[in-house]
Scaffold this motif. Sequence first.
Motif, PDB file in Angstrom:
ATOM      1  N   ALA A  43       0.799  -1.223   0.000  1.00 36.59           N
ATOM      2  CA  ALA A  43       0.000   0.000   0.000  1.00 36.59           C
ATOM      3  C   ALA A  43       0.829   1.269   0.000  1.00 36.59           C
ATOM      4  CB  ALA A  43      -0.945   0.003   1.206  1.00 36.59           C
ATOM      5  N   GLY A  44       2.076   1.214   0.448  1.00 33.05           N
ATOM      6  CA  GLY A  44       2.897   2.417   0.488  1.00 33.05           C
ATOM      7  C   GLY A  44       2.426   3.389   1.550  1.00 33.05           C
ATOM      8  N   ALA A  45       2.618   4.665   1.283  1.00 33.68           N
ATOM      9  CA  ALA A  45       2.323   5.701   2.278  1.00 33.68           C
ATOM     10  C   ALA A  45       0.877   6.177   2.242  1.00 33.68           C
ATOM     11  CB  ALA A  45       3.254   6.895   2.069  1.00 33.68           C
ATOM     12  N   GLU A 115       1.503  -2.940   4.499  1.00 35.55           N
ATOM     13  CA  GLU A 115       2.792  -2.332   4.192  1.00 35.55           C
ATOM     14  C   GLU A 115       3.818  -2.803   5.222  1.00 35.55           C
ATOM     15  OE1 GLU A 115       5.838  -0.735   2.618  1.00 35.55           O
ATOM     16  OE2 GLU A 115       3.906  -0.512   1.576  1.00 35.55           O
ATOM     17  N   LEU A 116       5.010  -3.152   4.744  1.00 38.17           N
ATOM     18  CA  LEU A 116       6.063  -3.668   5.622  1.00 38.17           C
ATOM     19  C   LEU A 116       7.108  -2.613   5.982  1.00 38.17           C
ATOM     20  CD1 LEU A 116       7.142  -6.184   7.077  1.00 38.17           C
ATOM     21  CD2 LEU A 116       8.373  -6.793   4.968  1.00 38.17           C
ATOM     22  N   HIS A 117       7.340  -1.648   5.108  1.00 41.63           N
ATOM     23  CA  HIS A 117       8.392  -0.650   5.334  1.00 41.63           C
ATOM     24  C   HIS A 117       8.085   0.151   6.611  1.00 41.63           C
ATOM     25  CE1 HIS A 117      11.094   2.721   4.714  1.00 41.63           C
ATOM     26  NE2 HIS A 117      11.679   2.060   3.711  1.00 41.63           N
ATOM     27  N   PRO A 118       9.043   0.265   7.538  1.00 45.74           N
ATOM     28  CA  PRO A 118       8.761   0.892   8.837  1.00 45.74           C
ATOM     29  C   PRO A 118       8.368   2.360   8.754  1.00 45.74           C
ATOM     30  CG  PRO A 118      11.126   0.481   8.567  1.00 45.74           C
ATOM     31  CD  PRO A 118      10.429  -0.236   7.449  1.00 45.74           C
ATOM     32  N   THR A 119       8.916   3.097   7.792  1.00 44.05           N
ATOM     33  CA  THR A 119       8.531   4.501   7.639  1.00 44.05           C
ATOM     34  C   THR A 119       7.218   4.631   6.898  1.00 44.05           C
ATOM     35  OG1 THR A 119      10.850   5.184   7.626  1.00 44.05           O
ATOM     36  CG2 THR A 119       9.249   6.757   6.779  1.00 44.05           C
ATOM     37  N   GLU A 120       7.058   3.845   5.844  1.00 46.65           N
ATOM     38  CA  GLU A 120       5.835   3.917   5.049  1.00 46.65           C
ATOM     39  C   GLU A 120       4.609   3.508   5.858  1.00 46.65           C
ATOM     40  OE1 GLU A 120       6.539   5.797   2.741  1.00 46.65           O
ATOM     41  OE2 GLU A 120       6.602   4.685   0.862  1.00 46.65           O
ATOM     42  N   ILE A 121       4.762   2.526   6.745  1.00 44.04           N
ATOM     43  CA  ILE A 121       3.590   2.106   7.526  1.00 44.04           C
ATOM     44  C   ILE A 121       3.141   3.232   8.461  1.00 44.04           C
ATOM     45  CG2 ILE A 121       4.944   1.011   9.355  1.00 44.04           C
ATOM     46  CD1 ILE A 121       1.491  -0.097   8.014  1.00 44.04           C
ATOM     47  N   ASP A 122       4.076   3.995   8.998  1.00 50.24           N
ATOM     48  CA  ASP A 122       3.695   5.136   9.839  1.00 50.24           C
ATOM     49  C   ASP A 122       2.902   6.153   9.031  1.00 50.24           C
ATOM     50  OD1 ASP A 122       4.966   4.019  12.021  1.00 50.24           O
ATOM     51  OD2 ASP A 122       6.794   5.213  11.800  1.00 50.24           O
ATOM     52  N   ASN A 123       3.374   6.452   7.827  1.00 49.12           N
ATOM     53  CA  ASN A 123       2.665   7.397   6.961  1.00 49.12           C
ATOM     54  C   ASN A 123       1.298   6.868   6.569  1.00 49.12           C
ATOM     55  OD1 ASN A 123       4.864   9.170   6.974  1.00 49.12           O
ATOM     56  ND2 ASN A 123       5.808   8.197   5.192  1.00 49.12           N
ATOM     57  N   LEU A 124       1.242   5.572   6.262  1.00 50.30           N
ATOM     58  CA  LEU A 124      -0.028   4.957   5.869  1.00 50.30           C
ATOM     59  C   LEU A 124      -1.032   4.999   7.017  1.00 50.30           C
ATOM     60  CD1 LEU A 124      -1.680   3.302   3.803  1.00 50.30           C
ATOM     61  CD2 LEU A 124      -0.619   1.245   4.744  1.00 50.30           C
ATOM     62  N   GLN A 125      -0.592   4.675   8.216  1.00 48.46           N
ATOM     63  CA  GLN A 125      -1.498   4.691   9.368  1.00 48.46           C
ATOM     64  C   GLN A 125      -2.043   6.089   9.620  1.00 48.46           C
ATOM     65  OE1 GLN A 125       1.167   2.898  12.211  1.00 48.46           O
ATOM     66  NE2 GLN A 125       0.256   0.866  11.975  1.00 48.46           N
ATOM     67  N   HIS A 137      -8.752  -1.558   7.253  1.00 45.31           N
ATOM     68  CA  HIS A 137      -7.858  -2.162   8.230  1.00 45.31           C
ATOM     69  C   HIS A 137      -6.414  -2.063   7.727  1.00 45.31           C
ATOM     70  CE1 HIS A 137     -11.581  -3.828   9.893  1.00 45.31           C
ATOM     71  NE2 HIS A 137     -11.870  -4.198   8.656  1.00 45.31           N
ATOM     72  N   VAL A 138      -5.542  -1.496   8.531  1.00 45.04           N
ATOM     73  CA  VAL A 138      -4.141  -1.297   8.160  1.00 45.04           C
ATOM     74  C   VAL A 138      -3.291  -2.354   8.863  1.00 45.04           C
ATOM     75  CG1 VAL A 138      -2.203   0.304   8.154  1.00 45.04           C
ATOM     76  CG2 VAL A 138      -4.534   1.171   7.880  1.00 45.04           C
ATOM     77  N   HIS A 139      -2.426  -3.021   8.092  1.00 43.94           N
ATOM     78  CA  HIS A 139      -1.597  -4.103   8.627  1.00 43.94           C
ATOM     79  C   HIS A 139      -0.122  -3.811   8.376  1.00 43.94           C
ATOM     80  CE1 HIS A 139      -5.198  -6.792   8.823  1.00 43.94           C
ATOM     81  NE2 HIS A 139      -5.541  -6.094   7.746  1.00 43.94           N
ATOM     82  N   HIS A 140       0.683  -3.872   9.424  1.00 43.01           N
ATOM     83  CA  HIS A 140       2.132  -3.756   9.280  1.00 43.01           C
ATOM     84  C   HIS A 140       2.682  -5.169   9.125  1.00 43.01           C
ATOM     85  CE1 HIS A 140       6.269  -2.364  11.051  1.00 43.01           C
ATOM     86  NE2 HIS A 140       6.311  -2.603   9.751  1.00 43.01           N
ATOM     87  N   ARG A 141       2.747  -5.628   7.879  1.00 42.41           N
ATOM     88  CA  ARG A 141       3.178  -6.998   7.626  1.00 42.41           C
ATOM     89  C   ARG A 141       3.549  -7.156   6.159  1.00 42.41           C
ATOM     90  NH1 ARG A 141      -2.239 -10.465   8.712  1.00 42.41           N
ATOM     91  NH2 ARG A 141      -0.726 -12.169   8.671  1.00 42.41           N
ATOM     92  N   ASP A 142       4.214  -8.244   5.855  1.00 41.65           N
ATOM     93  CA  ASP A 142       4.501  -8.594   4.471  1.00 41.65           C
ATOM     94  C   ASP A 142       3.180  -8.795   3.742  1.00 41.65           C
ATOM     95  OD1 ASP A 142       4.775 -11.050   2.447  1.00 41.65           O
ATOM     96  OD2 ASP A 142       6.673  -9.958   2.455  1.00 41.65           O
ATOM     97  N   GLY A 143       3.004  -8.085   2.638  1.00 40.83           N
ATOM     98  CA  GLY A 143       1.711  -8.101   1.965  1.00 40.83           C
ATOM     99  C   GLY A 143       1.339  -9.436   1.352  1.00 40.83           C
ATOM    100  N   ILE A 162      -1.876  -6.383  -6.247  1.00 44.22           N
ATOM    101  CA  ILE A 162      -0.525  -6.796  -5.878  1.00 44.22           C
ATOM    102  C   ILE A 162       0.452  -5.917  -6.654  1.00 44.22           C
ATOM    103  CG2 ILE A 162       1.135  -8.696  -5.826  1.00 44.22           C
ATOM    104  CD1 ILE A 162      -1.171 -10.651  -5.750  1.00 44.22           C
ATOM    105  N   ASP A 163       1.249  -5.152  -5.916  1.00 40.70           N
ATOM    106  CA  ASP A 163       2.069  -4.115  -6.537  1.00 40.70           C
ATOM    107  C   ASP A 163       3.443  -4.042  -5.865  1.00 40.70           C
ATOM    108  OD1 ASP A 163       3.033  -1.798  -7.748  1.00 40.70           O
ATOM    109  OD2 ASP A 163       1.988  -0.497  -6.317  1.00 40.70           O
ATOM    110  N   PRO A 164       4.274  -5.070  -6.020  1.00 41.71           N
ATOM    111  CA  PRO A 164       5.584  -5.054  -5.367  1.00 41.71           C
ATOM    112  C   PRO A 164       6.577  -4.163  -6.117  1.00 41.71           C
ATOM    113  CG  PRO A 164       4.920  -7.271  -6.084  1.00 41.71           C
ATOM    114  CD  PRO A 164       4.052  -6.289  -6.776  1.00 41.71           C
TER     115      PRO A 164
END
Length: 284
Positions: A43-45, A115-125, A137-143, A162-164
């Motif tokens: 999902a990215g940011a 989203e798995l990236h630690p910075t991107e998940i903060d922005n996404l949340q 529902h937002v998930h911090h995990r491997d998509g 699916i957009d890796p």
Amino acid sequence: MLSYRHAFHAGNHADILKHLCWLGVIQHLKQKTKPFVLFDTHAGAGEYPLNDDFASQNKEYDTGMTRLLDTQAVSPLLDDYLTLSRPFWQQQIYPGSPRLMAGALREQDHAHVMELHPTEIDNLQRSMRRLHNEAIHVHHRDGLEGLIALTPPNPNRGAVLIDPPYEQKKEYKQVADTAAKVYSRWQNAQMVIWYPLLSGRAEEKAQACQSMLDAASQLGKNAFCAELTVAENTHDAGMYGSGVLVINPAWQLDEQLTQAMKEVAGQLGPQAGFSLRWLKTESM
């Protein structure tokens, strides 16, 4: 593995193709009143300020979304995309797939964004929290892992994006394997898989991508791929375009996407071109 930041590419030609297709899938699901569930694996940011250091570094949006701003769309799908996007553009923001999706959801629908990236998940949340929508529902995990774990949903109407980043060659096989596992338990899912078009200097990745398309396109009853090119495919061109593989596409999605993307290609410059071909037509 977690070095990729989509902000570098926000609003470029690949985003336009990917997001138009994803919106088309959602709009088809909305034609029935029954609820549905959406999944966004990378999902990215959520949204990308254009004055951000990452987005402004290459300004890829100038050769993508910026060229569509004044378009008076003939295609209903492109018109919907521009209508959802323009309020963000007026604030100098490009809306990523989660924000476009959120704007298209109804009260009865649900979505899972990962989203798995630690910075991107903060922005996404933060981006999703501002919506005050408990159905997202937002998930911090491997998509890919999350997609397998969360499907089939209840209700089982829905779709997957699916957009890796495909930073590593092995990601192509991982996507194909994930799609197969999901399809084995959720056979009426619509799947949209984005992929880059790579020139000869990236031959190994290009071959891995083709293997992914060959395998994943056989999963559903029908499948097509739609591709947007923005440069000549010379050996050193790098990424000269991108595509989406759509598994179990809704009726007439191919026609609607073609109409929209031909308009887009006309705005992106003389080297831009669009094509769509069916890879499987078991049940049309």
